[in-house]
Design a protein around this motif. Sequence first.
Motif, PDB file in Angstrom:
ATOM      1  N   GLN A 273     -39.236 -20.712 -84.733  1.00 20.46           N
ATOM      2  CA  GLN A 273     -40.555 -20.432 -85.797  1.00 20.46           C
ATOM      3  C   GLN A 273     -40.298 -19.734 -86.554  1.00 20.46           C
ATOM      4  N   VAL A 274     -39.349 -18.682 -86.585  1.00 22.81           N
ATOM      5  CA  VAL A 274     -39.218 -17.422 -87.868  1.00 22.81           C
ATOM      6  C   VAL A 274     -38.556 -18.717 -88.723  1.00 22.81           C
ATOM      7  N   ALA A 275     -37.620 -19.459 -88.409  1.00 23.59           N
ATOM      8  CA  ALA A 275     -36.609 -20.157 -89.535  1.00 23.59           C
ATOM      9  C   ALA A 275     -37.638 -21.053 -90.262  1.00 23.59           C
ATOM     10  N   GLU A 276     -38.893 -21.738 -89.545  1.00 20.48           N
ATOM     11  CA  GLU A 276     -39.795 -22.584 -90.239  1.00 20.48           C
ATOM     12  C   GLU A 276     -40.660 -21.737 -91.130  1.00 20.48           C
ATOM     13  N   ARG A 277     -41.093 -20.786 -90.441  1.00 21.59           N
ATOM     14  CA  ARG A 277     -42.030 -19.754 -91.496  1.00 21.59           C
ATOM     15  C   ARG A 277     -41.388 -19.211 -92.796  1.00 21.59           C
ATOM     16  N   ALA A 278     -40.206 -18.743 -92.304  1.00 19.96           N
ATOM     17  CA  ALA A 278     -39.281 -18.127 -93.613  1.00 19.96           C
ATOM     18  C   ALA A 278     -39.158 -19.341 -94.611  1.00 19.96           C
TER      19      ALA A 278
ATOM     20  N   ALA B  44     -52.317 -10.900 -91.724  1.00 21.40           N
ATOM     21  CA  ALA B  44     -52.244 -10.215 -93.114  1.00 21.40           C
ATOM     22  C   ALA B  44     -51.709 -11.214 -94.245  1.00 21.40           C
ATOM     23  N   GLY B  45     -50.916 -12.007 -93.747  1.00 26.13           N
ATOM     24  CA  GLY B  45     -50.429 -12.893 -94.680  1.00 26.13           C
ATOM     25  C   GLY B  45     -49.591 -12.523 -95.495  1.00 26.13           C
ATOM     26  N   GLY B  46     -49.168 -13.326 -96.596  1.00 29.62           N
ATOM     27  CA  GLY B  46     -48.188 -12.658 -97.909  1.00 29.62           C
ATOM     28  C   GLY B  46     -47.074 -12.067 -97.588  1.00 29.62           C
ATOM     29  N   GLY B  47     -46.993 -10.611 -97.721  1.00 30.98           N
ATOM     30  CA  GLY B  47     -45.948  -9.790 -97.213  1.00 30.98           C
ATOM     31  C   GLY B  47     -45.738  -9.549 -95.496  1.00 30.98           C
ATOM     32  N   GLY B  48     -46.953  -9.937 -95.083  1.00 29.78           N
ATOM     33  CA  GLY B  48     -47.160  -9.829 -93.732  1.00 29.78           C
ATOM     34  C   GLY B  48     -46.290 -10.736 -92.898  1.00 29.78           C
ATOM     35  N   ILE B  49     -46.051 -11.706 -93.569  1.00 24.64           N
ATOM     36  CA  ILE B  49     -45.178 -12.950 -93.072  1.00 24.64           C
ATOM     37  C   ILE B  49     -43.607 -12.105 -92.657  1.00 24.64           C
TER      38      ILE B  49
ATOM     39  N   ALA C 118     -43.772 -10.117 -89.443  1.00 22.60           N
ATOM     40  CA  ALA C 118     -43.811 -10.868 -88.337  1.00 22.60           C
ATOM     41  C   ALA C 118     -42.404 -11.765 -87.931  1.00 22.60           C
ATOM     42  N   ASN C 119     -41.955 -12.102 -89.156  1.00 22.42           N
ATOM     43  CA  ASN C 119     -40.651 -12.511 -88.798  1.00 22.42           C
ATOM     44  C   ASN C 119     -39.345 -11.876 -88.262  1.00 22.42           C
TER      45      ASN C 119
ATOM     46  N   PRO D 259     -39.869 -18.134-103.910  1.00 26.53           N
ATOM     47  CA  PRO D 259     -38.366 -18.113-104.056  1.00 26.53           C
ATOM     48  C   PRO D 259     -37.707 -17.054-104.400  1.00 26.53           C
ATOM     49  N   GLY D 260     -38.469 -16.142-105.243  1.00 28.52           N
ATOM     50  CA  GLY D 260     -37.714 -14.782-105.276  1.00 28.52           C
ATOM     51  C   GLY D 260     -37.796 -13.634-104.427  1.00 28.52           C
ATOM     52  N   ASN D 261     -38.321 -14.290-103.107  1.00 29.87           N
ATOM     53  CA  ASN D 261     -38.130 -13.082-102.013  1.00 29.87           C
ATOM     54  C   ASN D 261     -37.233 -13.072-101.315  1.00 29.87           C
ATOM     55  N   ALA D 262     -36.187 -12.180-101.594  1.00 32.03           N
ATOM     56  CA  ALA D 262     -35.110 -12.055-100.754  1.00 32.03           C
ATOM     57  C   ALA D 262     -34.894 -11.948 -99.288  1.00 32.03           C
ATOM     58  N   ASN D 263     -36.121 -11.811 -98.702  1.00 31.07           N
ATOM     59  CA  ASN D 263     -36.207 -11.360 -97.146  1.00 31.07           C
ATOM     60  C   ASN D 263     -36.808 -12.718 -96.631  1.00 31.07           C
ATOM     61  N   ALA D 264     -37.178 -13.660 -97.328  1.00 33.46           N
ATOM     62  CA  ALA D 264     -37.683 -14.913 -96.816  1.00 33.46           C
ATOM     63  C   ALA D 264     -36.403 -15.694 -96.484  1.00 33.46           C
ATOM     64  N   TRP D 265     -35.344 -15.416 -97.528  1.00 40.47           N
ATOM     65  CA  TRP D 265     -33.975 -16.298 -97.299  1.00 40.47           C
ATOM     66  C   TRP D 265     -33.491 -15.803 -96.422  1.00 40.47           C
ATOM     67  N   TYR D 266     -33.374 -14.276 -96.198  1.00 37.84           N
ATOM     68  CA  TYR D 266     -32.629 -13.625 -95.086  1.00 37.84           C
ATOM     69  C   TYR D 266     -33.209 -14.014 -93.844  1.00 37.84           C
ATOM     70  N   TRP D 267     -34.204 -13.852 -93.784  1.00 38.95           N
ATOM     71  CA  TRP D 267     -34.830 -14.251 -92.038  1.00 38.95           C
ATOM     72  C   TRP D 267     -34.705 -15.749 -91.766  1.00 38.95           C
TER      73      TRP D 267
END
Length: 257
Positions: free
Chosen positions: A95-100, A63-68, A71-72, A108-116
Motif C-alpha cells: 500500500q505504501v509503495a503504491e501510494r508513494a 488531509a491529502g497532499g503532504g498528509g500522504i 500516512a506513508n 516529482p520534486g518530493n524527495a520523501n515520495a521517492w524515499y517511502w
Amino acid sequence: MAKWTPFPHAGDYPFDAASVKKHWARLHGGDAEPCPKDAALLEAWALFHNGEFEKAATVGLAAGGGGITVANKATAIYATYLEPKEKTRLDLFTQVAERAEAQAAQEPGNANAWYWHAYALGRYSQGISVAKALAQGLGGKVKESLEKAIALSPKHADSRIALGAFHAEVIDKVGSLIGGMTYGAKKDTGLKLFQEALKLNPGSAIGMIEYANALVMLEGDKKMKEATALYEKAAAAEPMDAMERLDVEMARAELEE
C-alpha cells in the motif's frame, strides 16, 4: 482492515502541533521533511511522533497532499516494528509503495515520495527474500528511487541509510561480481553512504544499526567488534519520539540475544 497493534509505550511522547513544530529539526533530522504550515498536518505529525500510528495514517490520508507522507511514514514504521502478521505487513508495504509511487508521479520534486516508495519496496523485498525480489526487478526500483530522493534532498540521511543497506544486501545475496555488474551494488559505495548518513544525522539509532548489519554482511567477522560497538551506541541513544524508541529497543533486543 484489522485493528493495528498499539505502540507499547503510549503516553511516553506527548507531542502536540506546537511541540512538534518547536522540535521539528531534531525530529526530522533523518528524513529532511520540510515543516508544514498547515495546522492539520502538524496534528497528523504529532500523532505519528506520539506513536498513534493508525490515527496518524487516517488523519494524513484524509488531509491529502503532504498528509500522504505522514500516512506513508506511519504505515511503514508500524509495519516494520509492530505488525505481527507477515501477510498484513507485506500488504501494508505494498500500500505504501503504491501510494508513494502515485505521489511521486504527481509531485516529482518530493524527495520523501521517492524515499517511502523505496523504503516500502525494500522492506517488502526483505519479507519475500531479497533474492526473489531481485528476480522480480524490485532492486532497480529501490535503487533508482533512493538516488532520486538524495538528488532532490542532499541532506536526506535516511535515504543514504536505505541505499547503503541496498548495496550491502545485494552483495550479501549475489556476491560482489554479479551485484556490481547486474545491480550496480558496490561495497565501498555502500559503506560511504552510511558514513555520510551518520555525519548528517549523528544520533540516528537506525543508522548505527543498519551500518553495523552492513559491516558484518560486507566484511564478515573481522568487523564484529565495530558492529557490536555501533549496536551498543544505538541501544544507549535517548529516543525523542515513538519511532526512535522502536529503533533503540530493537538495538537492545539484538544485544540481549
